[in-house]
Design a protein around this motif. Structure first.
Motif, PDB file in Angstrom:
ATOM      1  N   GLY A   1      42.347  12.953  33.951  1.00 38.57           N
ATOM      2  CA  GLY A   1      43.055  14.225  34.004  1.00 38.57           C
ATOM      3  C   GLY A   1      44.321  14.290  33.179  1.00 38.57           C
ATOM      4  O   GLY A   1      44.507  13.547  32.219  1.00 38.57           O
ATOM      5  N   ARG A   2      45.194  15.185  33.569  1.00 39.39           N
ATOM      6  CA  ARG A   2      46.412  15.457  32.805  1.00 39.39           C
ATOM      7  C   ARG A   2      47.312  14.233  32.724  1.00 39.39           C
ATOM      8  O   ARG A   2      48.106  14.105  31.789  1.00 39.39           O
ATOM      9  CB  ARG A   2      47.193  16.596  33.463  1.00 39.39           C
ATOM     10  CG  ARG A   2      46.676  17.963  33.108  1.00 39.39           C
ATOM     11  CD  ARG A   2      47.737  19.027  33.136  1.00 39.39           C
ATOM     12  NE  ARG A   2      48.499  19.061  34.360  1.00 39.39           N
ATOM     13  CZ  ARG A   2      49.544  19.859  34.558  1.00 39.39           C
ATOM     14  NH1 ARG A   2      49.926  20.684  33.604  1.00 39.39           N
ATOM     15  NH2 ARG A   2      50.202  19.833  35.688  1.00 39.39           N
ATOM     16  N   LEU A   3      47.179  13.378  33.698  1.00 40.84           N
ATOM     17  CA  LEU A   3      47.929  12.127  33.722  1.00 40.84           C
ATOM     18  C   LEU A   3      47.763  11.357  32.412  1.00 40.84           C
ATOM     19  O   LEU A   3      48.662  10.650  31.953  1.00 40.84           O
ATOM     20  CB  LEU A   3      47.394  11.313  34.906  1.00 40.84           C
ATOM     21  CG  LEU A   3      47.646   9.833  35.031  1.00 40.84           C
ATOM     22  CD1 LEU A   3      49.096   9.603  35.318  1.00 40.84           C
ATOM     23  CD2 LEU A   3      46.812   9.296  36.178  1.00 40.84           C
ATOM     24  N   THR A   4      46.600  11.497  31.789  1.00 39.53           N
ATOM     25  CA  THR A   4      46.321  10.714  30.587  1.00 39.53           C
ATOM     26  C   THR A   4      46.755  11.456  29.318  1.00 39.53           C
ATOM     27  O   THR A   4      46.576  10.947  28.215  1.00 39.53           O
ATOM     28  CB  THR A   4      44.817  10.428  30.463  1.00 39.53           C
ATOM     29  OG1 THR A   4      44.135  11.671  30.315  1.00 39.53           O
ATOM     30  CG2 THR A   4      44.295   9.707  31.685  1.00 39.53           C
TER      31      THR A   4
ATOM     32  N   LEU B   1      38.232  21.633  30.109  1.00 37.80           N
ATOM     33  CA  LEU B   1      36.949  20.925  30.133  1.00 37.80           C
ATOM     34  C   LEU B   1      37.152  19.421  29.948  1.00 37.80           C
ATOM     35  O   LEU B   1      36.424  18.613  30.516  1.00 37.80           O
ATOM     36  CB  LEU B   1      36.014  21.479  29.060  1.00 37.80           C
ATOM     37  CG  LEU B   1      35.571  22.923  29.283  1.00 37.80           C
ATOM     38  CD1 LEU B   1      34.725  23.400  28.102  1.00 37.80           C
ATOM     39  CD2 LEU B   1      34.758  23.057  30.571  1.00 37.80           C
ATOM     40  N   ALA B   2      38.154  19.088  29.124  1.00 38.15           N
ATOM     41  CA  ALA B   2      38.431  17.662  28.919  1.00 38.15           C
ATOM     42  C   ALA B   2      38.936  17.028  30.211  1.00 38.15           C
ATOM     43  O   ALA B   2      38.557  15.912  30.569  1.00 38.15           O
ATOM     44  CB  ALA B   2      39.459  17.482  27.808  1.00 38.15           C
ATOM     45  N   ILE B   3      39.763  17.762  30.933  1.00 38.63           N
ATOM     46  CA  ILE B   3      40.277  17.265  32.211  1.00 38.63           C
ATOM     47  C   ILE B   3      39.099  16.970  33.138  1.00 38.63           C
ATOM     48  O   ILE B   3      39.022  15.906  33.770  1.00 38.63           O
ATOM     49  CB  ILE B   3      41.236  18.287  32.844  1.00 38.63           C
ATOM     50  CG1 ILE B   3      42.556  18.329  32.062  1.00 38.63           C
ATOM     51  CG2 ILE B   3      41.506  17.961  34.305  1.00 38.63           C
ATOM     52  CD1 ILE B   3      43.499  19.427  32.499  1.00 38.63           C
ATOM     53  N   GLU B   4      38.179  17.899  33.204  1.00 38.24           N
ATOM     54  CA  GLU B   4      37.039  17.710  34.107  1.00 38.24           C
ATOM     55  C   GLU B   4      36.135  16.574  33.632  1.00 38.24           C
ATOM     56  O   GLU B   4      35.648  15.781  34.434  1.00 38.24           O
ATOM     57  CB  GLU B   4      36.229  19.006  34.208  1.00 38.24           C
ATOM     58  CG  GLU B   4      36.954  20.055  35.023  1.00 38.24           C
ATOM     59  CD  GLU B   4      36.087  21.275  35.277  1.00 38.24           C
ATOM     60  OE1 GLU B   4      34.860  21.188  35.092  1.00 38.24           O
ATOM     61  OE2 GLU B   4      36.653  22.308  35.659  1.00 38.24           O
ATOM     62  N   ALA B   5      35.919  16.503  32.313  1.00 44.95           N
ATOM     63  CA  ALA B   5      35.048  15.444  31.811  1.00 44.95           C
ATOM     64  C   ALA B   5      35.646  14.072  32.094  1.00 44.95           C
ATOM     65  O   ALA B   5      34.935  13.122  32.454  1.00 44.95           O
ATOM     66  CB  ALA B   5      34.820  15.635  30.313  1.00 44.95           C
TER      67      ALA B   5
ATOM     68  N   LEU C   1      33.200  13.702  26.876  1.00 44.06           N
ATOM     69  CA  LEU C   1      34.661  13.658  26.809  1.00 44.06           C
ATOM     70  C   LEU C   1      35.128  13.524  25.363  1.00 44.06           C
ATOM     71  O   LEU C   1      36.072  14.184  24.931  1.00 44.06           O
ATOM     72  CB  LEU C   1      35.180  12.497  27.661  1.00 44.06           C
ATOM     73  CG  LEU C   1      36.692  12.299  27.675  1.00 44.06           C
ATOM     74  CD1 LEU C   1      37.392  13.527  28.233  1.00 44.06           C
ATOM     75  CD2 LEU C   1      37.060  11.063  28.505  1.00 44.06           C
ATOM     76  N   ASN C   2      34.434  12.665  24.610  1.00 45.40           N
ATOM     77  CA  ASN C   2      34.855  12.449  23.222  1.00 45.40           C
ATOM     78  C   ASN C   2      34.719  13.689  22.372  1.00 45.40           C
ATOM     79  O   ASN C   2      35.413  13.854  21.378  1.00 45.40           O
ATOM     80  CB  ASN C   2      34.049  11.294  22.611  1.00 45.40           C
ATOM     81  CG  ASN C   2      34.489   9.965  23.173  1.00 45.40           C
ATOM     82  OD1 ASN C   2      35.625   9.836  23.610  1.00 45.40           O
ATOM     83  ND2 ASN C   2      33.592   9.002  23.183  1.00 45.40           N
ATOM     84  N   ALA C   3      33.779  14.565  22.753  1.00 43.38           N
ATOM     85  CA  ALA C   3      33.575  15.777  21.965  1.00 43.38           C
ATOM     86  C   ALA C   3      34.632  16.841  22.245  1.00 43.38           C
ATOM     87  O   ALA C   3      34.715  17.853  21.565  1.00 43.38           O
ATOM     88  CB  ALA C   3      32.190  16.348  22.269  1.00 43.38           C
ATOM     89  N   LEU C   4      35.439  16.606  23.266  1.00 47.19           N
ATOM     90  CA  LEU C   4      36.444  17.595  23.656  1.00 47.19           C
ATOM     91  C   LEU C   4      37.821  17.187  23.120  1.00 47.19           C
ATOM     92  O   LEU C   4      38.028  16.031  22.766  1.00 47.19           O
ATOM     93  CB  LEU C   4      36.485  17.703  25.177  1.00 47.19           C
ATOM     94  CG  LEU C   4      35.235  18.318  25.798  1.00 47.19           C
ATOM     95  CD1 LEU C   4      35.151  17.978  27.281  1.00 47.19           C
ATOM     96  CD2 LEU C   4      35.247  19.837  25.601  1.00 47.19           C
ATOM     97  N   PRO C   5      38.763  18.146  23.090  1.00 42.09           N
ATOM     98  CA  PRO C   5      40.101  17.813  22.600  1.00 42.09           C
ATOM     99  C   PRO C   5      40.728  16.671  23.413  1.00 42.09           C
ATOM    100  O   PRO C   5      40.586  16.609  24.629  1.00 42.09           O
ATOM    101  CB  PRO C   5      40.901  19.101  22.823  1.00 42.09           C
ATOM    102  CG  PRO C   5      39.889  20.182  22.873  1.00 42.09           C
ATOM    103  CD  PRO C   5      38.635  19.600  23.383  1.00 42.09           C
TER     104      PRO C   5
END
Lengths: 86, 972, 233
Positions: free
Chosen positions: B443-446, B452-456, B484-488
């Motif tokens: 999540g946002r912590l990272t 969508l990236a947060i969820e992935a 996940l890699n495909a997302l920002p």
């Protein structure tokens, strides 16, 4: 709080259920030839290994069994028996 | 104040009223309000005054990240009103003020800041030393938050719960929820914790699009519904993680809701794997007067409106550093907030859609500008904005300044789990590296921002956590990873530390009133590491637990020091991660103690109980604690004592005797049928640790007793000292199984004879022997004739369940003799008169068997037994300079010394173990351990009692025992 | 004095409706207002035997097999046998009077050593979850199974006899007799929010006799999620 210990009867449990019984020093030596110094060493001197040591624990709040584990004193975590002897 | 009641994101129920009392008035709030939002709804803007300077403070984070809104609620001080749900009728008071939060007479302290540089209290007010008590009194009155009466008692129910989980997910936002759902696919037990009273995280209050069909808040609720419908996910809301320990042990505190039976409860969760998805808080912006009421973070302003239906102000200025600020500005504008200007620290990198939104609304936008000073004595009225480099300035009037430099990941649980944090140049965050085993982050912590990236990332973490529990998720985890890699990826963060200001009134820590100037002072004094600066200036050590300065302090230090190549070093955190009640730590806190089967009967008979070890025992049987009547009754008549707490054991098996020989010093092969053998156990230093009697029941079958205090460890002890031998013997602990009644006194036999089904004549049942018989033909007893108190005594061991009946039988039989109970203290004096030792009283760590004069118990000729203690006894028996146990009599028969008093001449020569005035002997006598040199009969001893003012007491060593030296009374 | 009677260390503050005398034990068969569960029942009067031997497999108490692994239990006919460790097992006569103690030296009658309680019915395991970190819900274990460890901070033997829907189910618990009053107090306190009430032996027999001889369900129990705060305030 951190340490978990695997009791041979009860499985992995919270460290607070156990009492520490010291490093494994083997059975008491025969009295023949024992000096006060060597006897005192057997009873009180510890190796204080910075690493993996074999030690005794008693499951005092559970089944009451005495047994040994290997513990890494640097991480305070129980470990499997090490392959190489230290 | 008018509420925005029609918003779909609300977490309040405007139709249900709740009220509170503040400043003598009733303030109306609604169900779902916190105390802080209810006060805010009623126009309260100044909630408290700060610790040192008494500066006015108000709502800033809405999550209780600092003590700005700490107030007294229902007599409890320092309640974080932002985190406390409003209950009807709460009594709220401001604290740390003389007057009120609005008008605090102590406000002048703010002008004295030059007298209070960093760490000033370490360096002033100690010379001259006489000044300090005066200074201390004044400081105590002026500083500190909240007051509490010493006899204050917490009301309510505080309890505990120990849920087990395979996977524990910390954080119930989008990432946490998707992680929980992913881990739950495997059927594992999942526990999900969130500090807020609802799930949803940073999606919960936002109306911007999640996808074509729904907004973020709708997605959040959809996920929450799915989570709560999953049977193997347990959700704990309003539950803040407090501690994280090795092997994934997690502790947390949960606040009870209106339908819960508890006020707060302690959770202890042992999980196999953990997902930390705790998200972010905001990094405060540093500028002059950055903590005035009316200045708040983006999330605070946005959630006041969207979650609580309160427009945070009328006319606002925004000084922000990330896109959430732009989003909030546009949304709040739509809800009715007038915005004079939005200043963005960033020169570029803004989401173009959000910039478009501002343009469409005609909101002025400044790139590369930041707030540098807020004006207004109690609330913000005007703000000066400047360019990042300070070259140009503009002023705007406002009653609300939304200020935020960027985001800060909540890494507390990871730091506690011993992950290392390292500064990441791209995000500007301190990110965890070296995660402990079976711990995952999401999540946002990272650094992720994209929904969508947060969820992935959540899904991936959940699948990996399930893999740690032994499930094969390789395929689905690989898929999730690809997604996940495909997302920002993680977004670039701002690195601006402060506005271009001197920093005299730029507060880096609100709780401790630490300013930028203080930090620079500390560095100039030589403190060069953030951890030291933190402690020296106390920044971050207040109730906020570092929430405000945690990220800024290392950045500021690094910037100011300007060391080439050096990266900012984060400071550490320790449990508890959030402020907690001691009551919750205490939990149910039941006193678990042991009672004998005779407890109630003794209580009725006037027993005065004391806690002795784990037992409650009757120490006295009257208000006369000298126990005169009890003692003389035993000496001259007959008394009854409950000795049920004695340790009792059966040992059986082919090697039972070997085991006894190992632990007892005597020759246990010599236990004769029908006889009782008294012996002692020593440790490897030869020091006596226990004594007791052994009886042989049959071949390879013995029954033995131990002292009360050692009963719990006896089995452990015997097994420990035979652990290498592989002997075949078995122990059964019968301590609680049998009760023991001791009938003592010259009339004891006459009483017992009335009820015992056996011949009690001295020939049939002599001293030191063992018999089994029944009482009244019904109750089987094991009886021993022993002499602890020095009179004719029978010790009856019987089934615990028969004890009350047995007691009553004997009392009835003894009525004609005037039989009376005696307690532990009376027994203490009686045995003292016979010089019988009590271990722990007449012995201590260094006292060995020979020192106590018990050498006659030691059978030297059994080397094969390897008796514990034998080696040490042999090696030390000729040692000079050891203590000896002696009996002494006082010069003044009325004046016994207190137990523990020391025996002296030019130096300390020993100490008094037990001493009492003896009614039997009309003397004051006692037992002492003294240097062997002084142990001869007739030696004069000088006793130094605590607080005796130099006046020593005189005594003389006399033969032992004092009473009945021939030992005839016991053998009657 | 009156007839000589035994006394249990557990004295519930409830009205006993029916009492039966067994070997001088006044056994409460039924209390008034027992409610619909969960229940706590005092079984301290039940005969309990300790059997220790280097080679336990050679023994067949009442003709029954002793389970081989520590932690395993067998509930057959009216007897529950718990394997404690390599050389020791416990035999509890739960549903019928015990015969005389066998003559072999390995046996000790330990009826009096411990207090024995049954905690069963709706939410019984939720009550236990407040008192112990022992994993009674472990999906890898089949009922009945034994755990030896702390329960309300005291060393206990806990036998999970049944696991039903959510937190429903039941367990047996022993600890040193001296702790009886403290333990009962802690259990009643933890159970108050679930409506826990003392019940008599009949209630226990009705429940437990349905479990004797049945191997536990192999399924992992479905864990009911506890919603602890209302969703829409």
């Amino acid at each position: 709080m951190a340490l978990t210990i695997s009791c041979p009867n009860c499985g992995k449990r919270n460290g607070y259920e156990f009492r520490y019984g010291g490093e494994d020093k083997g059975p008491r030596p025969a009295e023949e030839g024992l000096t006060p110094q060597s006897w005192c060493d057997y009873v009180h001197m510890n190796n204080c290994v910075a690493g993996i040591q074999k030690e005794w624990w008693c499951h005092k709040n559970g089944c009451g069994a005495w047994f040994t584990i290997f513990r890494n004193t640097l991480t305070n975590l129980e470990v499997e028996e090490p392959e190489a002897k230290l | 104040m008018n509420r925005l009641t029609k918003l779909p994101t609300l977490r309040i129920d405007p139709s249900e009223n709740r009220s509170l009392q503040y400043k003598g008035q009733t303030y109306q709030g609604v169900a779902g309000d916190t105390v802080a939002t209810a006060l805010y709804a009623n126009g309260v803007r100044v909630f408290a005054r700060s610790l040192k300077y008494h500066r006015p403070r108000g709502l800033y984070s809405l999550d209780g990240e600092c003590s700005n809104t700490c107030m007294q609620v229902d007599d409890i001080p320092n309640v974080r009103t932002e985190n406390t749900l409003l209950k009807n009728g709460m009594q709220v008071k401001d604290q740390n003020v003389k007057g009120s939060a609005e008008f605090d007479w102590m406000g002048f302290m703010d002008k004295l800041d030059c007298l209070m540089p960093a760490g000033f209290y370490y360096r002033t007010m100690h010379k001259p030393a006489s000044l300090w008590p005066i200074a201390m009194k004044q400081v105590r009155n002026a500083a500190g938050l909240g007051k509490i009466a010493p006899d204050f008692r917490m009301k309510g129910d505080y309890t505990e719960i120990y849920p087990r989980a395979a996977v524990c997910v910390i954080g119930g936002g989008a990432a946490g929820m998707t992680a929980a759902l992913a881990a739950a696919e495997s059927g594992l037990r999942v526990v999900l914790l969130d500090a807020r009273p609802w799930l949803g995280g940073c999606f919960d209050y936002r109306v911007s699009a999640y996808d074509q069909e729904k907004a973020l808040y709708q997605r959040a609720r959809e996920l929450a519904k799915a989570v709560e419908a999953t049977p193997n996910i347990r959700v704990f809301k309003h539950t803040a993680v407090v501690g994280v320990y090795n092997n994934n042990l997690i502790t947390a505190f949960q606040v009870g809701g209106e339908s819960d039976s508890f006020n707060e409860r302690y959770l202890e969760i042992r999980a196999t794997s953990v997902v930390v998805a705790t998200g972010c808080i905001e990094r405060p912006l540093l500028f002059e007067n950055n903590e005035r009421p009316g200045i708040m973070q983006v999330g605070c302003a946005h959630r006041l409106a969207r979650t609580y239906g309160l427009l945070p102000g009328n006319q606002a200025v925004f000084s922000i550093g990330h896109d959430l600020g732009l989003e909030a500005a546009a949304d709040l504008f739509d809800l009715g907030l007038q915005i004079a200007c939005v200043a963005d620290i960033r020169a570029d990198g803004q989401d173009p859609q959000l910039l478009l939104a501002l343009t469409k609304r005609n909101i002025p936008f400044l790139r590369g500008w930041v707030a540098c000073e807020a004006h207004g004595s109690r609330q913000v009225e005007k703000v000066t904005l400047s360019t990042i480099d300070g070259s140009a300035k503009r002023q705007f009037g406002c009653d609300l300044l939304v200020a935020s430099a960027g985001l800060t990941p909540i890494t507390g649980p990871l730091t506690l789990a011993q992950a290392k944090l390292k500064y990441d140049m791209h995000t500007g965050y301190f990110l965890p590296v070296d995660l402990p085993a079976k711990t995952h982050i999401a999540g946002r912590l990272t650094g992720l921002q994209h929904a969508l990236a947060i969820e992935a990332s959540g899904r991936l973490a959940g699948l990996n956590a399930a893999a740690d529990c032994g499930f094969d998720t390789a395929k689905s985890a690989a898929e999730a990873g690809q997604q996940l890699n495909a997302l920002p990826g993680p977004e670039r963060g701002t690195r601006l530390v402060s506005a271009p200001v001197k920093g005299r009134k730029s507060f880096i820590c609100f709780d401790e009133d630490t300013t930028l100037k203080n930090i620079k002072q500390a560095i100039e004094m030589g403190f060069d590491v953030p951890e030291l600066i933190k402690r020296f200036t106390s920044a971050g050590t207040g109730p906020g637990q570092g929430g405000i300065p945690g990220h800024n302090l290392p950045l500021l230090v690094s910037e100011y020091q300007a060391r080439t190549g050096a990266k900012p070093i984060p400071t550490t955190v320790r449990p508890p991660l959030v402020p907690t009640f001691i009551a919750t730590y205490a939990g149910a806190n039941h006193d678990m103690c042991k009672r004998t089967p005779l407890h109630d009967l003794q209580k009725k008979a006037g027993g005065v109980f004391r806690r002795m070890g784990v037992w409650r025992r009757a120490r006295y049987f009257s208000e006369d604690f000298s126990c005169r009547e009890e003692i003389l009754n035993v000496r001259n008549n007959v008394g009854l004592l409950d000795a049920s707490t004695l340790g009792k054991f059966r040992i059986h098996g082919p090697d039972a005797l070997k085991a006894l020989q190992r632990v007892y010093v005597s020759n246990m092969a010599k236990v004769a049928e029908g006889r009782v053998k008294y012996s002692a156990m020593c440790n490897d230093d030869g020091c006596v640790i226990d004594d007791g009697v052994v009886v042989k029941l049959a071949e390879n079958d013995y029954y033995f007793t131990t002292s009360t205090g050692r009963a719990g460890e006896t089995v452990e002890w015997i097994r420990f000292h035979t652990r290498y031998d592989g002997w075949d013997f078995h122990l059964v602990n019968l301590t609680d199984a049998m009760g023991v009644i001791n009938i003592s006194g010259p009339n004891a036999c006459k009483v017992l004879a009335k009820v015992a089904d056996t011949d009690l004549a001295n020939e049939a049942f002599p001293f030191s022997s063992y018999r089994e018989f029944t009482i009244r033909k019904k109750i089987p007893v094991r009886a021993m004739r022993l002499g602890f108190v020095g009179e004719l005594s029978y010790e009856l061991h019987a089934d615990a369940s028969y004890m009350p009946a047995l007691w009553q039988i004997i009392e009835e039989a003894g009525q004609e003799f005037g039989i009376r109970n005696f307690g532990v203290e009376a027994q203490n004096v009686l045995r003292l008169e016979k010089c019988h030792i009590i271990l722990g009283q007449e012995s201590e760590q260094r006292t060995n068997l020979l020192d106590l004069g018990l050498g006659f118990l030691w059978h030297r000729n059994k080397p094969d037994a390897k008796t514990v203690g034998a080696v040490a006894l042999r090696q030390t028996e000729k040692d000079p300079g050891r203590f000896r146990l002696v009996g002494f009599k006082m010069e003044d028969p009325q004046r016994p010394p207190r137990d523990g008093s020391i025996i002296v001449d030019q130096r300390i020569r020993g100490y008094v173990c037990t001493a009492r005035k003896s009614f039997t002997l009309n003397e004051s006598v006692g037992l002492a351990l003294v240097d062997a040199e002084l142990a001869a009969l007739g030696t004069r001893l000088e006793i130094f009692e605590d607080e005796c003012n130099g006046k020593r007491l005189d005594a003389r060593i006399v033969p032992m025992p004092f009473y009945d030296p021939q030992g005839e009374r016991m053998k009657m | 004095m009156k007839e000589i009677q035994r006394q249990s260390p557990v004295q519930f503050k409830a009205d006993a409706q029916k009492i039966a005398m067994r070997d001088n034990w006044p056994v409460v068969l039924e209390y008034s207002n027992e409610g619909r569960g969960p229940f706590v029942v005092d079984l301290t009067h039940k005969a309990k035997w300790d059997l220790q031997d280097k080679n336990l497999a050679t023994h067949k108490p009442l003709g029954l097999d002793i389970p081989t692994l520590p932690g395993a239990c067998a509930f057959q006919k009216s007897v529950l046998i718990n394997r404690l460790n390599r050389t020791q097992c416990a035999i509890w006569h739960l549903l019928a009077d015990a015969p005389a103690l066998p003559g072999e030296p390995g046996y000790t009658d330990v009826t009096e050593s411990t207090v024995l309680l049954a905690l069963f019915g709706p939410n019984a395991l939720a009550i236990a979850e407040k008192l112990t970190a022992l994993d009674l819900m472990d999906p890898q274990k089949q009922t009945p199974f034994l755990l030896q460890g702390p329960f309300s901070h005291l060393p206990c033997q806990v036998v999970t006899l049944e696991r039903g829907h959510g937190f429903d189910g039941g367990l047996l618990l022993t600890c040193s007799r001296g702790y009886a009053r403290s333990m009962v107090h802690a259990i009643l306190d933890a159970g108050a929010e679930f409506g826990l009430r003392p019940a008599g032996e009949q209630r226990f027999s009705a429940w437990a006799s349905g479990l004797s001889g049945k191997p536990g369900s192999a399924q992992a129990p479905s864990v009911m999620h506890l919603v602890t705060t209302r969703e829409n305030l």
